[in-house]
Design a protein around this motif. Structure first.
Motif, PDB file in Angstrom:
ATOM      1  N   LYS A  96       0.856  -1.192   0.000  1.00  0.00           N
ATOM      2  CA  LYS A  96       0.000   0.000   0.000  1.00  0.00           C
ATOM      3  C   LYS A  96       0.891   1.240   0.000  1.00  0.00           C
ATOM      4  N   PRO A  97       0.658   2.193  -0.893  1.00  0.00           N
ATOM      5  CA  PRO A  97       1.499   3.397  -0.933  1.00  0.00           C
ATOM      6  C   PRO A  97       1.443   4.172   0.373  1.00  0.00           C
ATOM      7  N   GLN A  98       2.603   4.704   0.761  1.00  0.00           N
ATOM      8  CA  GLN A  98       2.694   5.567   1.939  1.00  0.00           C
ATOM      9  C   GLN A  98       3.267   6.909   1.482  1.00  0.00           C
ATOM     10  N   VAL A  99       2.562   7.979   1.817  1.00  0.00           N
ATOM     11  CA  VAL A  99       3.016   9.310   1.399  1.00  0.00           C
ATOM     12  C   VAL A  99       3.088  10.215   2.626  1.00  0.00           C
ATOM     13  N   LEU A 100       3.968  11.195   2.514  1.00  0.00           N
ATOM     14  CA  LEU A 100       4.122  12.207   3.555  1.00  0.00           C
ATOM     15  C   LEU A 100       3.951  13.584   2.912  1.00  0.00           C
ATOM     16  N   GLU A 101       3.000  14.360   3.412  1.00  0.00           N
ATOM     17  CA  GLU A 101       2.785  15.691   2.843  1.00  0.00           C
ATOM     18  C   GLU A 101       3.935  16.614   3.226  1.00  0.00           C
ATOM     19  N   VAL A 102       4.490  17.305   2.233  1.00  0.00           N
ATOM     20  CA  VAL A 102       5.593  18.241   2.442  1.00  0.00           C
ATOM     21  C   VAL A 102       5.190  19.597   1.837  1.00  0.00           C
ATOM     22  N   GLY A 103       5.189  20.625   2.632  1.00  0.00           N
ATOM     23  CA  GLY A 103       4.823  21.947   2.136  1.00  0.00           C
ATOM     24  C   GLY A 103       4.364  22.846   3.277  1.00  0.00           C
ATOM     25  N   PRO A 104       4.090  24.072   2.993  1.00  0.00           N
ATOM     26  CA  PRO A 104       3.951  24.624   1.645  1.00  0.00           C
ATOM     27  C   PRO A 104       5.265  25.176   1.084  1.00  0.00           C
ATOM     28  N   TYR A 105       5.337  25.137  -0.218  1.00  0.00           N
ATOM     29  CA  TYR A 105       6.326  25.907  -0.960  1.00  0.00           C
ATOM     30  C   TYR A 105       5.515  27.030  -1.616  1.00  0.00           C
ATOM     31  N   THR A 106       5.751  28.238  -1.179  1.00  0.00           N
ATOM     32  CA  THR A 106       4.827  29.338  -1.472  1.00  0.00           C
ATOM     33  C   THR A 106       5.380  30.291  -2.518  1.00  0.00           C
ATOM     34  N   TYR A 107       4.507  30.667  -3.431  1.00  0.00           N
ATOM     35  CA  TYR A 107       4.821  31.645  -4.475  1.00  0.00           C
ATOM     36  C   TYR A 107       3.786  32.771  -4.419  1.00  0.00           C
ATOM     37  N   MET A 108       4.275  33.982  -4.650  1.00  0.00           N
ATOM     38  CA  MET A 108       3.339  35.092  -4.802  1.00  0.00           C
ATOM     39  C   MET A 108       2.909  35.165  -6.260  1.00  0.00           C
ATOM     40  N   MET A 109       1.592  35.269  -6.469  1.00  0.00           N
ATOM     41  CA  MET A 109       1.048  35.408  -7.818  1.00  0.00           C
ATOM     42  C   MET A 109       0.841  36.886  -8.126  1.00  0.00           C
ATOM     43  N   ASN A 110       1.289  37.304  -9.255  1.00  0.00           N
ATOM     44  CA  ASN A 110       1.030  38.665  -9.709  1.00  0.00           C
ATOM     45  C   ASN A 110       0.185  38.581 -10.978  1.00  0.00           C
ATOM     46  N   VAL A 111      -1.047  39.066 -10.882  1.00  0.00           N
ATOM     47  CA  VAL A 111      -1.995  38.979 -11.993  1.00  0.00           C
ATOM     48  C   VAL A 111      -2.182  40.369 -12.583  1.00  0.00           C
ATOM     49  N   THR A 112      -1.999  40.490 -13.877  1.00  0.00           N
ATOM     50  CA  THR A 112      -2.217  41.772 -14.566  1.00  0.00           C
ATOM     51  C   THR A 112      -3.083  41.551 -15.795  1.00  0.00           C
ATOM     52  N   ARG A 113      -3.856  42.596 -16.136  1.00  0.00           N
ATOM     53  CA  ARG A 113      -4.700  42.558 -17.322  1.00  0.00           C
ATOM     54  C   ARG A 113      -4.167  43.597 -18.302  1.00  0.00           C
ATOM     55  N   GLN A 114      -3.841  43.143 -19.489  1.00  0.00           N
ATOM     56  CA  GLN A 114      -3.227  44.021 -20.485  1.00  0.00           C
ATOM     57  C   GLN A 114      -4.007  43.955 -21.803  1.00  0.00           C
ATOM     58  N   ASN A 115      -3.642  44.854 -22.718  1.00  0.00           N
ATOM     59  CA  ASN A 115      -4.326  44.939 -24.025  1.00  0.00           C
ATOM     60  C   ASN A 115      -5.845  45.044 -23.840  1.00  0.00           C
ATOM     61  N   ILE A 116      -6.249  45.930 -22.936  1.00  0.00           N
ATOM     62  CA  ILE A 116      -7.665  46.068 -22.581  1.00  0.00           C
ATOM     63  C   ILE A 116      -8.418  46.782 -23.698  1.00  0.00           C
ATOM     64  N   THR A 117      -9.519  46.169 -24.156  1.00  0.00           N
ATOM     65  CA  THR A 117     -10.323  46.734 -25.236  1.00  0.00           C
ATOM     66  C   THR A 117     -11.803  46.686 -24.854  1.00  0.00           C
ATOM     67  N   PHE A 118     -12.428  47.866 -24.760  1.00  0.00           N
ATOM     68  CA  PHE A 118     -13.861  47.922 -24.458  1.00  0.00           C
ATOM     69  C   PHE A 118     -14.657  47.814 -25.747  1.00  0.00           C
ATOM     70  N   ARG A 119     -15.745  47.034 -25.674  1.00  0.00           N
ATOM     71  CA  ARG A 119     -16.570  46.787 -26.847  1.00  0.00           C
ATOM     72  C   ARG A 119     -17.961  47.385 -26.659  1.00  0.00           C
ATOM     73  N   ASP A 120     -18.716  47.447 -27.753  1.00  0.00           N
ATOM     74  CA  ASP A 120     -20.019  48.103 -27.732  1.00  0.00           C
ATOM     75  C   ASP A 120     -21.114  47.259 -27.081  1.00  0.00           C
ATOM     76  N   ASN A 121     -20.857  45.983 -26.863  1.00  0.00           N
ATOM     77  CA  ASN A 121     -21.899  45.095 -26.342  1.00  0.00           C
ATOM     78  C   ASN A 121     -21.774  44.867 -24.837  1.00  0.00           C
ATOM     79  N   ASP A 122     -21.296  45.895 -24.098  1.00  0.00           N
ATOM     80  CA  ASP A 122     -21.191  45.796 -22.637  1.00  0.00           C
ATOM     81  C   ASP A 122     -20.165  44.745 -22.217  1.00  0.00           C
ATOM     82  N   THR A 123     -19.103  44.598 -23.005  1.00  0.00           N
ATOM     83  CA  THR A 123     -18.031  43.667 -22.646  1.00  0.00           C
ATOM     84  C   THR A 123     -16.682  44.360 -22.790  1.00  0.00           C
ATOM     85  N   VAL A 124     -15.674  43.751 -22.160  1.00  0.00           N
ATOM     86  CA  VAL A 124     -14.311  44.229 -22.276  1.00  0.00           C
ATOM     87  C   VAL A 124     -13.403  43.014 -22.449  1.00  0.00           C
TER      88      VAL A 124
END
Length: 532
Positions: A96-124
């Motif tokens: 039977k498999p035996q596992v040991l949880e190891v963590g966390p290994y943490t990363y900061m996420m940086n989320v950006t929105r680019q090439n933003i284009t607004f449209r006529d139908n209430d969307t972007v």
């Protein structure tokens, strides 16, 4: 001729005091009703309208700058927890498999929105980039730490040869021997996540061509750090606030193409950074993430709060990963015969991962079939730390606490002709789980609390002011009633005393006949004796 009926006397007009009492009673009731019922309803409507005006995605809206750079509103981290295999040799001998949880290994996420284009139908439309940076102080070790886990490229190749000819299976085994590959290997955290040049993939690419083997690099998040952005088109909420941030298209398509029916292929909901305003407990929220390859449902579970601010706790329920026999709407996610669908608690994504037998689940198979948990030592599901959930402020639809958690697994079994797999029992094997988490910063919370306090002060002032005025009017009416009732009683008592006094005085006077002679009590005339 009949007798004429005398006309009824005209109604007596109400005295001034009665008019005053009626007026105070009327206005007291009106002010009380307005303060208790009308003002809360009207004020709630006014606040909702103000929120809808604020919560829109336009270049001039208050939230636009934060929407362009979501990480500025809420710092988001991803913690990676690996299942380190403890008995790799024993597993190949049927243990039977035996596992040991190891963590966390943490990363900061940086989320950006680019090439933003607004449209006529209430969307972007926009390109969404995600970059990751390692955070040592929030991690249990370095990116160079070694993890023992499944050799995913080799086991994927072995699984692909399962229904091939015996000679093709032998070829895969031979390639494995050439590169000294086994079912399990040791690999650094960095290589497993972000990718490394795999000699066997390179060899196979040379033999089969790049059309069949498209890359010689393997990593669970290979190509995701600052590259391969996703193209989203979402509703701005200007014309319809209920559609705020709802995804209209992802990478140019309104539907997915992997799954078996229209419902399963729908791109529903938002990306999780915001939801529509006026969220109700009955709502079933949807969140689409490319990592999940589908839209995920979030169901209300209970009320909670953060820094005194009321929130709703939504979570991904059991039915999201339920077998179609338990939850028939999931039939579209099972592309095999119903009998071959994976157990409840798993989501088969092999069609999205070039045929590799990969599956998603909640961490530690939370809410999953007991057979998944019993198959591996070290699996301990805990709703508190493994649940996929979002705590949302319902008026504005803003997430305050995010814990999007998901586990990546691989199906393994013994495959004929490939000696490296001999001894493996059919198992849904956990590789790692990811905790994408964030908490709204204090500056944003304080700003929200100030607005909430101001609106509550105005609303409560108007509400309780009207109620107080109504109660005051009612009290005045009651005081006037009591005063005039007591005054009336006193006048009546005085009148009664006067009548009684007159009656007593009348009884004390002697009775006289017509001649003025006093009459005796027996009715005879009283004759005074004649003096001698």
């Amino acid at each position: 001729m009949g007798t004429k009926t005398a006309p009824a006397p005209p109604p007596r007009p109400l005295p001034l005091c009665a008019k005053i009492v009626v007026a105070f009673l009327f206005f007291g009731l009106i002010f009380s009703i307005v303060g208790s019922i009308v003002i809360p309803m009207v004020f709630t409507t006014i606040i909702s309208n103000i929120v809808e005006e604020i919560m829109v995605i336009t270049p001039n809206s208050e939230l636009y700058e934060g929407w362009k750079d979501p990480s500025s509103n809420m710092p988001v981290y991803q913690g990676y927890y690996f299942f380190d295999v403890q008995n790799k040799e024993g597993i190949l001998q049927g243990e039977k498999p035996q596992v040991l949880e190891v963590g966390p290994y943490t990363y900061m996420m940086n989320v950006t929105r680019q090439n933003i284009t607004f449209r006529d139908n209430d969307t972007v439309s926009y390109l969404q980039y995600m970059t990751y940076s390692f955070v040592p102080e929030m991690s249990v070790g370095s990116e160079e730490d070694m993890i023992t886990t499944l050799n995913i490229p080799f086991m994927s190749a072995a699984n692909g040869a399962k229904y091939k000819t015996f000679w093709e299976q032998i070829s895969v085994a031979a390639l494995g021997h050439i590169h000294n590959y086994q079912a399990f290997n040791e690999i650094s955290v960095k290589d497993l996540l972000w990718g490394y040049k795999d000699p066997m993939l390179l060899h196979m690419q040379g033999l089969a061509g790049k059309d069949l083997v498209t890359t010689d690099t393997f990593g669970i998040l290979h190509g995701q750090n600052g590259t391969n952005p996703n193209w989203f088109t979402v509703h701005t909420g200007v014309d319809n606030s209920s559609l705020l941030s709802t995804i209209s298209e992802w990478n140019g398509t309104k539907t997915l193409s992997w799954w078996g029916d229209k419902q399963a292929n729908m791109v529903n909901g938002t990306d999780g950074s915001m939801f529509h305003t006026g969220i109700q407990k009955e709502d079933l929220l949807q969140l689409f993430s490319p990592l999940n390859f589908r839209s995920m449902p979030y169901e209300y579970q209970y009320d909670t709060s953060y820094e005194g601010i009321p929130l709703y706790h939504f979570y991904v329920p059991r039915f999201a990963y339920a077998n179609p026999s338990e939850y028939p709407p999931n039939a579209g996610f099972c592309l095999e015969d119903a009998e071959k669908c994976v157990p409840t608690g798993l989501f088969n994504i092999s069609i999205c991962s070039q045929g590799a037998p990969m599956l998603l689940s909640h961490p530690h198979f939370l809410y999953g079939d007991e057979s998944l948990i019993d198959a591996i030592d070290g699996i301990e599901p805990n709703e508190t730390i493994h649940q996929n959930s979002i705590d949302i402020e319902p008026v504005m639809g803003v997430p305050f606490i995010v814990n999007q958690r998901i586990q990546i697994n691989m199906y393994i079994e013994e495959i004929g002709g490939i000696g490296q797999t001999y001894g493996l029992k059919p198992t849904y094997f956990p590789i790692l789980w990811i905790d994408t988490n964030g908490v709204l910063p204090d500056s944003m919370v304080d700003k929200y609390k100030e607005g909430m306090k101001l609106s509550q002060s105005i609303g409560n002032g108007a509400r309780y002011g009207c109620i107080a005025l109504g109660i005051t009017c009612l009290l005045i009416a009651i005081v006037v009633i009591i005063y005039y009732r007591d005054r009336k009683h006193k006048i009546r008592d005085k009148q009664n005393q006067t009548i009684k006094a007159i009656e007593n005085e009348y009884i004390a006077l002697p009775m006289m006949d017509k001649e003025g002679s006093e009459i005796n009590q027996n009715g005879s005339t009283k004759i005074d004796p004649v003096p001698v």
